[in-house]
Design an enzyme around this catalytic site. Structure first.
Site, short mmCIF file in Angstrom:
data_model
loop_
_atom_site.label_atom_id
_atom_site.label_comp_id
_atom_site.label_asym_id
_atom_site.label_seq_id
_atom_site.Cartn_x
_atom_site.Cartn_y
_atom_site.Cartn_z
N ASP A 1 -5.32 7.73 9.30
CA ASP A 1 -5.54 7.12 10.60
C ASP A 1 -5.55 8.14 11.72
O ASP A 1 -4.81 9.13 11.69
CB ASP A 1 -4.41 6.10 10.90
CG ASP A 1 -4.53 4.85 10.05
OD1 ASP A 1 -5.67 4.46 9.77
OD2 ASP A 1 -3.50 4.29 9.69
N MET B 1 6.42 6.49 18.03
CA MET B 1 6.14 7.48 17.00
C MET B 1 4.77 8.15 17.12
O MET B 1 4.62 9.32 16.77
CB MET B 1 6.29 6.84 15.62
CG MET B 1 7.70 6.38 15.31
SD MET B 1 7.87 5.84 13.59
CE MET B 1 9.55 5.23 13.60
N ASP C 1 3.85 -0.04 12.09
CA ASP C 1 2.59 -0.59 11.58
C ASP C 1 2.32 -2.02 12.05
O ASP C 1 1.20 -2.52 11.90
CB ASP C 1 2.58 -0.56 10.04
CG ASP C 1 2.35 0.84 9.49
OD1 ASP C 1 1.89 1.71 10.26
OD2 ASP C 1 2.62 1.07 8.30
N LYS D 1 0.82 -1.21 0.00
CA LYS D 1 0.00 0.00 0.00
C LYS D 1 0.86 1.26 0.00
O LYS D 1 0.65 2.18 -0.81
CB LYS D 1 -0.91 0.00 1.22
CG LYS D 1 -1.66 1.32 1.42
CD LYS D 1 -2.09 1.52 2.84
CE LYS D 1 -2.55 2.95 3.04
NZ LYS D 1 -2.83 3.28 4.44
N ASN D 2 1.83 1.33 0.91
CA ASN D 2 2.61 2.56 1.05
C ASN D 2 3.45 2.85 -0.19
O ASN D 2 3.63 4.01 -0.57
CB ASN D 2 3.49 2.49 2.30
CG ASN D 2 2.68 2.52 3.58
OD1 ASN D 2 1.54 2.98 3.59
ND2 ASN D 2 3.25 2.03 4.67
N ARG E 1 -4.59 10.78 3.55
CA ARG E 1 -3.27 11.32 3.87
C ARG E 1 -2.30 11.20 2.69
O ARG E 1 -1.45 12.06 2.49
CB ARG E 1 -2.69 10.60 5.09
CG ARG E 1 -1.34 11.17 5.51
CD ARG E 1 -0.85 10.64 6.83
NE ARG E 1 0.45 11.21 7.14
CZ ARG E 1 0.64 12.42 7.66
NH1 ARG E 1 -0.39 13.19 7.91
NH2 ARG E 1 1.86 12.86 7.91
#
EC number: 2.5.1.7
Length: 434
Positions: A120, A340, A318, A22-23, A96
């Site tokens: 998110d 984070m 993640d 996805k990223n 985002r």
């Protein structure tokens, strides 16, 4: 709001193939804006966030053709007026990943508009790294108060040296895409070096960019006048691979994860091994046998195991939600330190309601005391607060006694393609309620 009904306690077995990352998809799709020529991308995951971005590119004027998971993009007739519309701003606020359109638009068109992006709800996710990088390249920002957006302009971006204030993945990607067509040389120190970023840089180089230092935190970019079309294949999603490892440990009766690109998984397999999980590497597959018991390792001096997220090649944040869920049925205890994001651990309340023994020390730290399968989690009703917590709760529900309901599964859909269909094929009992 859609929901999953999960009948727990069914062992899963068989083979499962991870989707495209996805990223990486969000980055390389935005990079298609850098050229007027055709760019073909293979292995695009058909998930909510990616499809939303593709629709946003269509709205801007990009021509898109699809053949299964292969998409061709051609940004030869962009509608720059649409960037000034309220509709564009509203759509950007839902995703985002839309923030990574700024770098390509600024590099090629000399202007872009940014609204506060969505995504998110896992705590503060600032954009300072993006803004500071663009400013160093010569861009100027103007805040339009009545629309609450920033308009960014630059007649000619100019290469420079910059030391990023944090190794932001999306920030680095955005700055790299802006710098590839800047005049002169750009040096980026403290750059992110995740596999997603490496893949983006390799694709840009195939398009004619001149990027060196790939896979390190020091990137050097020699600006070019234009970029060409290319063809690119997205890596398997390492977060999904990790999610499947955790699922196999909790409820698996022998699961093979196919074609995972082991060399790009970094520390992920060994992190699960530290949780006591057996992972066999067979070719480019991972095989996880049935785990009746798995014991969390301790450090060499005998102290409690601590897992903490960190920029690549450290452990990706993640996967912490999945690791927490897996730890609930392990033998032993583990401290998870989420550095984070300050809201990502709040989902553990839902695991506690299911019977997990977890001490939430503060917004960043949780201690999980494993049940060693002596106490089975119990089903319940819960809601998915974000993508990764959603998949962790789904794994918990699969292992639980009784029936569970997970609401707000649109969050899970943002990151996992047809997850109920793929898991039902392994023996799960998941029903989607519209």
């Amino acid at each position: 709001m859609a929901a999953f009904i999960i009948e727990g306690g069914h062992p899963l077995s068989g083979e499962i193939q991870p989707q495209g990352a996805k990223n990486e998809a969000l980055q390389v799709i935005c990079a298609t804006l850098l050229t007027s020529e055709k760019v073909t991308i293979h292995n695009i995951p058909q998930i909510r966030d990616v499809m939303t971005l593709i629709q946003l590119l269509k709205d801007v004027g990009v021509k898109v053709a699809a053949d299964g998971n292969t998409y061709t993009f051609q940004a030869d007739e962009l509608n720059l007026d649409y960037l000034q519309s309220n509709e564009f701003v509203q759509k950007c606020a839902q995703l985002r990943g839309s923030v990574m359109m700024i770098g390509p638009l600024l590099a090629r068109m000399g202007k872009a508009t940014i609204a506060k992006p969505g995504g998110d709800k896992i705590g503060r996710r600032r954009l300072d790294t993006h803004f500071l990088g663009f400013e160093r390249l010569g861009a100027q920002f103007h805040h339009v108060a009545e629309r609450d957006v920033y308009e960014i302009q630059a007649q000619q971006l100019k290469g420079c040296y910059m030391l990023l204030d944090e190794a932001s993945v999306t920030g680095t990607a955005n700055i790299v895409m802006a710098a590839v067509m800047a005049k002169g040389t750009t040096t980026i120190y403290n750059a992110a070096c995740e596999p997603y970023l490496q893949q983006l840089c390799k694709m840009l180089n195939k398009m004619g960019a001149r990027i060196s230092g790939i896979a390190s935190n020091l990137l050097t970019i020699e600006g070019v006048d234009h970029l060409n079309g290319t063809e690119h294949t997205i890596l398997p999603d390492m977060i999904e691979v990790g999610s499947f490892i955790g699922m196999a440990a909790m409820v698996g009766n022998g699961i093979r994860i196919k074609d995972v690109s082991i060399k790009d998984l970094g520390i992920i397999p060994n992190t699960f091994r530290r949780m006591g999980i057996t992972i066999k590497e067979e070719g480019d597959d991972l095989y996880i046998p049935q785990m009746r018991h798995y014991e969390i390792q301790s450090f060499i001096d005998g102290t409690i195991m601590t897992l903490a997220d960190a920029p690549w090649p450290g452990l990706t944040p993640d996967l912490l939600s999945v690791l927490i869920t897996v730890a609930t049925q392990a033998r032993g205890s583990v401290l998870v330190h989420q550095k984070m994001f300050e809201s990502r651990l709040f989902f553990v309340d839902k695991l506690i309601d299911m019977g997990a023994q977890i001490i939430l020390c503060d917004p960043h730290r949780a201690v999980i005391v494993g049940h060693d399968r002596k106490l089975q989690l119990r089903g319940g009703r819960m809601s998915s607060p974000d993508i990764r917590a959603g998949i962790a709760l789904l794994i918990a529900a699969l292992s639980a006694k009784g029936t569970s309901r997970i609401d707000n599964i649109e969050q899970i859909d943002r990151g996992y393609e047809d997850i109920e269909g793929r898991l039902n094929a392994l023996g799960a009992k998941i029903t989607r309620l519209p």
